[in-house]
Design a protein around this motif. Structure first.
Motif, PDB file in Angstrom:
ATOM      1  N   TRP A   1     -11.636   0.844  -0.150  1.00  7.29           N
ATOM      2  CA  TRP A   1     -11.344   0.765   1.267  1.00  7.29           C
ATOM      3  C   TRP A   1      -9.860   0.995   1.534  1.00  7.29           C
ATOM      4  CZ3 TRP A   1      -8.322  -2.208   4.516  1.00  7.29           C
ATOM      5  CH2 TRP A   1      -8.619  -2.144   5.882  1.00  7.29           C
ATOM      6  N   VAL A   2      -9.006   0.353   0.738  1.00  7.24           N
ATOM      7  CA  VAL A   2      -7.556   0.516   0.898  1.00  7.24           C
ATOM      8  C   VAL A   2      -7.156   1.964   0.623  1.00  7.24           C
ATOM      9  CG1 VAL A   2      -5.296  -0.134  -0.012  1.00  7.24           C
ATOM     10  CG2 VAL A   2      -7.026  -1.893   0.384  1.00  7.24           C
ATOM     11  N   ALA A   3      -7.731   2.544  -0.436  1.00  5.79           N
ATOM     12  CA  ALA A   3      -7.411   3.937  -0.773  1.00  5.79           C
ATOM     13  C   ALA A   3      -7.836   4.882   0.350  1.00  5.79           C
ATOM     14  CB  ALA A   3      -8.094   4.323  -2.083  1.00  5.79           C
ATOM     15  N   ASP A   4      -9.006   4.628   0.926  1.00  4.24           N
ATOM     16  CA  ASP A   4      -9.480   5.465   2.028  1.00  4.24           C
ATOM     17  C   ASP A   4      -8.576   5.346   3.249  1.00  4.24           C
ATOM     18  OD1 ASP A   4     -11.573   6.306   0.481  1.00  4.24           O
ATOM     19  OD2 ASP A   4     -13.057   4.940   1.361  1.00  4.24           O
ATOM     20  N   ARG A   5      -8.100   4.118   3.528  1.00  4.45           N
ATOM     21  CA  ARG A   5      -7.201   3.934   4.658  1.00  4.45           C
ATOM     22  C   ARG A   5      -5.882   4.672   4.433  1.00  4.45           C
ATOM     23  NH1 ARG A   5      -9.270   2.879   9.297  1.00  4.45           N
ATOM     24  NH2 ARG A   5      -7.118   2.509   9.945  1.00  4.45           N
ATOM     25  N   LYS A   6      -5.374   4.590   3.228  1.00  2.57           N
ATOM     26  CA  LYS A   6      -4.119   5.285   2.918  1.00  2.57           C
ATOM     27  C   LYS A   6      -4.268   6.785   3.114  1.00  2.57           C
ATOM     28  CE  LYS A   6      -2.113   2.034  -0.422  1.00  2.57           C
ATOM     29  NZ  LYS A   6      -1.659   1.857  -1.818  1.00  2.57           N
ATOM     30  N   GLN A   7      -5.384   7.314   2.655  1.00  6.51           N
ATOM     31  CA  GLN A   7      -5.616   8.744   2.784  1.00  6.51           C
ATOM     32  C   GLN A   7      -5.760   9.137   4.257  1.00  6.51           C
ATOM     33  OE1 GLN A   7      -9.020  10.181   0.644  1.00  6.51           O
ATOM     34  NE2 GLN A   7      -8.595  12.328   1.079  1.00  6.51           N
ATOM     35  N   ALA A   8      -6.462   8.315   5.011  1.00  6.88           N
ATOM     36  CA  ALA A   8      -6.677   8.632   6.426  1.00  6.88           C
ATOM     37  C   ALA A   8      -5.394   8.509   7.238  1.00  6.88           C
ATOM     38  CB  ALA A   8      -7.749   7.710   7.003  1.00  6.88           C
TER      39      ALA A   8
END
Length: 486
Positions: free
Chosen positions: A304-311
């Motif tokens: 979830w954190v990785a996805d937020r960073k990417q977004a």
């Protein structure tokens, strides 16, 4: 030193009422309206018409501005008026079931807390993206103490999962850092239209936490953020498998929870099966609950954190400074007053509708024309003047940015003190450097209202010191890397 407060009314000629009604004329018109006699009563009751509620909250905010022109909400609007648009106000109205007075009070309290947590610069950053977080907040974020579930309950309400056993005080992050993470997670929750409309349910799982992990400050302030500040309806509260310290924190939570949620607090004891049965009666079957409480939803917080960073971009965990040119300046924001001591903001605002008036735009245009004319003649732009008194601002004409400029020796000493003695507080480091702050020891006085001998707030100095420390550490790290390459 006598300092003039921010002037609510226009410092220039007020335009005709047909173009942009001034506060005095609008307030007078409201007082003469046949329906205004019911205004106070209407503000204490839900307003059935959303459009009318928006008009009423504008009037109420105008009254707040008359009484408290220096509060964080109006400081933010003076610099970023787009942050306080109609959609922003509607969110608070919806969170308070369109009770106008309550919505206005929550909105004012929200901005005061936002300024305290993020500082004068940080509060202007986008909160629905990772502009809310600084680099040092990444440690607190990685703990996953508060998580947003990927599913909703049977009533289409968002689900937040709070596990205090994920709090690790040994890692050294501050309570403020964790509170900024909580703030950020809630703003992410508001990105979902259904959650924003239907509200959220909070599920607390303290079964595995130790007494050392029960942080009363985080619990108290986190409860206030969740229940009293955020423009997001809180619909349900479940505590599953309370730990042995339950009696220490539950009364605090119940005391601080909003009145509307106190009757919706459910505490679930017993076996896993019994707790699941109880939760199912609240529109929370097992397929809507995380595996931690024996549900079937697998949480992958790292993803979830990785996805937020990417977004949100590659630099997602560092708050962008709205005025990037001030990043390396010693005199942080001295040229843009944002506090009660800062005098006029340079714009004229309608204190009811929070929108720049025609007069303000005309003044800005004239200022730009003068600056352009001066530049064409090879001179410099004429200095801005104000009819209101302003605090003494240090002469920065000799501090024009150039390669190798030395900056403020006091700040250099404060940076050195903090780096060499990390246990020293920011305030102590600033004082060691030579800064003196009037009113520092006055009980209950917030740091954005405490000023040094140069008229700069303590909040600004602390933010500046933190940035300078980060720059210095990065510089040393880069130098070490270059040495290794050689």
């Amino acid at each position: 030193m006598t300092v003039a407060k921010l002037n609510v009314r226009s410092p220039v000629a007020t335009p005709p009422a047909a173009e942009s009604p001034a506060l005095s004329s609008e307030a007078e018109a409201a007082s003469l309206s046949p329906r205004t006699g019911l205004l106070q009563r209407e503000q204490q009751q839900p307003c059935a018409d959303p459009a009318e509620a928006l008009d009423l909250i504008n009037v109420e905010l105008g009254r707040v501005r008359e009484a408290r022109p220096d509060c964080a909400l109006f400081r933010a609007h003076a610099r970023r008026p787009q942050l306080l648009d109609d959609a922003h106000k509607k969110a608070f109205l919806h969170a308070e079931s369109y009770v106008v007075k309550a919505a206005a009070d929550r909105m004012v309290a929200y901005w005061e807390a936002r300024a305290d947590l993020f500082g004068e610069e940080g509060m202007l950053c986008a909160m629905d993206k990772s502009g809310a977080l600084k680099g040092e907040d990444s440690v607190a974020l990685d703990q996953g103490m508060l998580q947003l579930l990927p599913v909703k309950d049977l009533d289409s309400r968002g689900l937040l999962f709070y596990d205090p056993s994920r709090h690790d005080p040994k890692l050294g992050y501050s309570n403020e850092s964790m509170l900024r993470v909580i703030w950020y997670i809630l703003h992410v929750a508001m990105e979902d239209p259904l959650t924003k409309e239907n509200g959220f349910v909070l599920i607390v799982y303290p079964k595995k936490c130790t007494p050392e992990q029960i942080n009363r400050d985080i619990i108290a302030k986190g409860t206030a953020i969740v229940g009293s500040l955020m423009p997001l309806p809180w619909r349900g509260f479940h505590i599953c498998h309370p730990c042995s310290s339950y009696n220490k924190y539950f009364p605090l939570v119940k005391m601080l929870a909003p009145t509307s949620i106190k009757d919706n607090i459910a505490v679930h004891f017993g076996t896993d099966e019994h707790v699941l049965q109880r939760m199912a009666s609240y529109s929370l079957p097992a397929d809507r609950l995380p595996t931690e409480v024996s549900g079937r939803v697998e949480l992958d917080y790292k993803k979830w954190v990785a996805d937020r960073k990417q977004a949100e971009g590659g630099d997602a965990l560092r708050a962008p400074t709205p005025r990037s040119e001030a990043e390396s300046a010693d005199e942080l924001m001295e040229d843009v007053p944002t506090s009660p001591r800062g005098g006029q903001s340079g714009k004229v605002y309608d204190s009811v509708r929070l929108e720049p008036t025609t007069a303000g735009k005309a003044k800005t245009g004239k200022a730009k024309a003068k600056a352009g004319a001066a530049k064409a003649k090879g001179g410099s732009a004429p200095p801005r003047t104000s009819s209101a008194a302003s605090p003494p601002v240090p002469d920065t004409s000799a501090k024009t940015r150039r390669p190798g400029r030395k900056g403020d020796a006091r700040m250099h000493k404060a940076v050195t003190t903090k780096i060499e003695s990390p246990e020293t507080s920011l305030v102590e480091a600033l004082q060691e450097g030579g800064f003196n702050f009037d009113g520092l020891n006055e009980k209950g006085r917030p740091h954005h209202e405490v000023f040094d001998q140069d008229g700069v707030s303590l909040m600004q100095r602390k933010n500046q010191l933190l940035r300078r420390i980060r720059v210095e550490k990065k510089k040393k790290k880069d130098e070490a890397a270059q040495g290794d390459d050689k």
